[in-house]
Design a protein around this motif. Structure first.
Motif, short mmCIF file in Angstrom:
data_model
loop_
_atom_site.label_atom_id
_atom_site.label_comp_id
_atom_site.label_asym_id
_atom_site.label_seq_id
_atom_site.Cartn_x
_atom_site.Cartn_y
_atom_site.Cartn_z
N ASP A 129 -2.39 71.48 21.85
CA ASP A 129 -3.38 71.06 21.02
C ASP A 129 -2.83 70.25 19.84
O ASP A 129 -3.58 69.57 19.20
N LEU A 130 -1.63 70.46 19.45
CA LEU A 130 -1.04 69.89 18.40
C LEU A 130 -1.06 68.28 18.47
O LEU A 130 -0.90 67.64 17.42
N SER A 131 -0.79 67.89 19.72
CA SER A 131 -0.84 66.57 19.91
C SER A 131 -2.08 65.89 19.58
O SER A 131 -2.04 64.81 18.93
N ARG A 132 -3.12 66.33 19.78
CA ARG A 132 -4.46 65.79 19.53
C ARG A 132 -4.37 65.89 17.73
O ARG A 132 -4.95 64.91 17.25
N ILE A 133 -3.97 66.99 17.21
CA ILE A 133 -3.93 67.17 15.70
C ILE A 133 -3.13 66.09 15.01
O ILE A 133 -3.71 65.54 14.24
N GLU A 134 -1.88 65.79 15.60
CA GLU A 134 -1.29 64.86 15.13
C GLU A 134 -1.73 63.28 15.20
O GLU A 134 -1.38 62.94 14.33
N VAL A 135 -2.12 63.14 16.28
CA VAL A 135 -2.91 61.85 16.31
C VAL A 135 -3.94 61.67 15.53
O VAL A 135 -4.41 60.63 14.90
N MET A 136 -4.95 62.64 15.26
CA MET A 136 -6.09 62.74 14.08
C MET A 136 -5.37 62.38 12.85
O MET A 136 -6.01 61.65 12.00
N GLN A 137 -4.44 63.07 12.48
CA GLN A 137 -3.63 62.81 11.15
C GLN A 137 -3.04 61.37 11.17
O GLN A 137 -3.22 60.77 10.03
N LEU A 138 -2.50 61.16 12.09
CA LEU A 138 -2.10 59.50 12.12
C LEU A 138 -3.04 58.40 11.92
O LEU A 138 -2.91 57.48 11.30
N CYS A 139 -4.20 58.78 12.65
CA CYS A 139 -5.29 57.85 12.46
C CYS A 139 -5.93 57.90 11.10
O CYS A 139 -6.73 56.77 10.72
N SER A 140 -5.67 58.78 10.34
CA SER A 140 -6.17 58.74 8.88
C SER A 140 -5.52 57.86 8.07
O SER A 140 -6.03 57.46 6.87
N GLU A 141 -4.41 57.22 8.52
CA GLU A 141 -3.97 56.06 7.87
C GLU A 141 -4.44 54.84 8.32
O GLU A 141 -3.86 53.73 7.81
N LEU A 142 -5.51 54.70 9.21
CA LEU A 142 -5.89 53.48 9.91
C LEU A 142 -6.94 53.26 8.66
O LEU A 142 -7.70 54.06 8.10
N PRO A 143 -7.45 51.90 8.52
CA PRO A 143 -8.70 51.41 7.80
C PRO A 143 -9.72 52.00 8.39
O PRO A 143 -9.71 52.47 9.66
N ASP A 144 -10.90 52.32 7.62
CA ASP A 144 -11.98 53.27 8.17
C ASP A 144 -12.59 52.58 9.41
O ASP A 144 -12.86 53.38 10.15
N GLU A 145 -13.08 51.35 9.40
CA GLU A 145 -13.61 50.88 10.67
C GLU A 145 -12.94 50.98 11.93
O GLU A 145 -13.37 51.32 13.01
N GLU A 146 -11.61 50.95 12.02
CA GLU A 146 -10.68 51.06 12.79
C GLU A 146 -10.62 52.48 13.40
O GLU A 146 -10.44 52.78 14.32
N ARG A 147 -10.43 53.42 12.28
CA ARG A 147 -10.21 54.82 12.67
C ARG A 147 -11.47 55.20 13.19
O ARG A 147 -11.35 55.93 14.29
N ILE A 148 -12.61 54.94 12.87
CA ILE A 148 -14.04 55.59 13.27
C ILE A 148 -14.14 54.99 14.91
O ILE A 148 -14.35 55.92 15.63
N LEU A 149 -13.80 53.69 14.93
CA LEU A 149 -13.87 53.18 16.12
C LEU A 149 -13.00 53.90 17.41
O LEU A 149 -13.15 54.18 18.49
#
Length: 151
Positions: free
Chosen positions: A87-107
């Motif tokens: 499960d940590l891989s999913r959490i890590e990806v979610m945290q990495l995604c927090s650095e994306l611009p909003d419109e890209e992260r949400i999509l």
């Protein structure tokens, strides 16, 4: 004390949680749970200064988010196939995604974690499917550039 920290940090925590979840509604749920925990631990928070209370709230919100992701990963009835990675891989990806611009992260989160395709996302957000695909491509490129070990 709880009223003060609520007024000081509610919006800030919602923004922080939205960065993790990619969804304002889920973020508000996490923040609400965070403040419920704060009420349960009011005796501890009363002994802390403002900066320590803020740190406690952030850590609690982060832990609640991690717990939620783990629970969702453990529920196969949501139509998500069981994953073989931890499960940590999913959490890590979610945290990495927090650095994306909003419109890209949400999509990105809707596409790769909730299983929507570009046509569905196009209808959902009222933008052309080609724009959805372009933003997803940008998100993947940004993540690869920032984290080359993801290739």
């Amino acid at each position: 004390m709880i009223t003060q920290i609520y007024q000081l940090f509610f919006q800030e925590l919602v923004h922080y949680a939205a960065g993790m979840t990619g969804d304002k509604s889920s973020a508000e749920d996490i923040v609400q749970e965070t403040f419920l925990r704060a009420l349960e631990h009011a005796d501890v928070l009363n002994d802390l200064d403002k900066h320590q209370c803020r740190a406690w709230l952030y850590k609690t919100a982060r832990n609640l988010f991690i717990d939620r992701v783990r629970r969702e990963a453990a529920c196969p009835e949501r139509g998500v196939k069981e994953e073989t990675e931890d499960d940590l891989s999913r959490i890590e990806v979610m945290q990495l995604c927090s650095e994306l611009p909003d419109e890209e992260r949400i999509l990105f989160l809707k596409r790769y974690f909730e299983g929507y395709d570009s046509t569905q996302l196009s209808a959902m957000y009222g933008i052309p499917a080609s724009t959805v695909r372009y933003r997803l491509s940008n998100a993947r490129r940004r993540l690869r550039l920032k984290y080359p070990e993801l290739k």
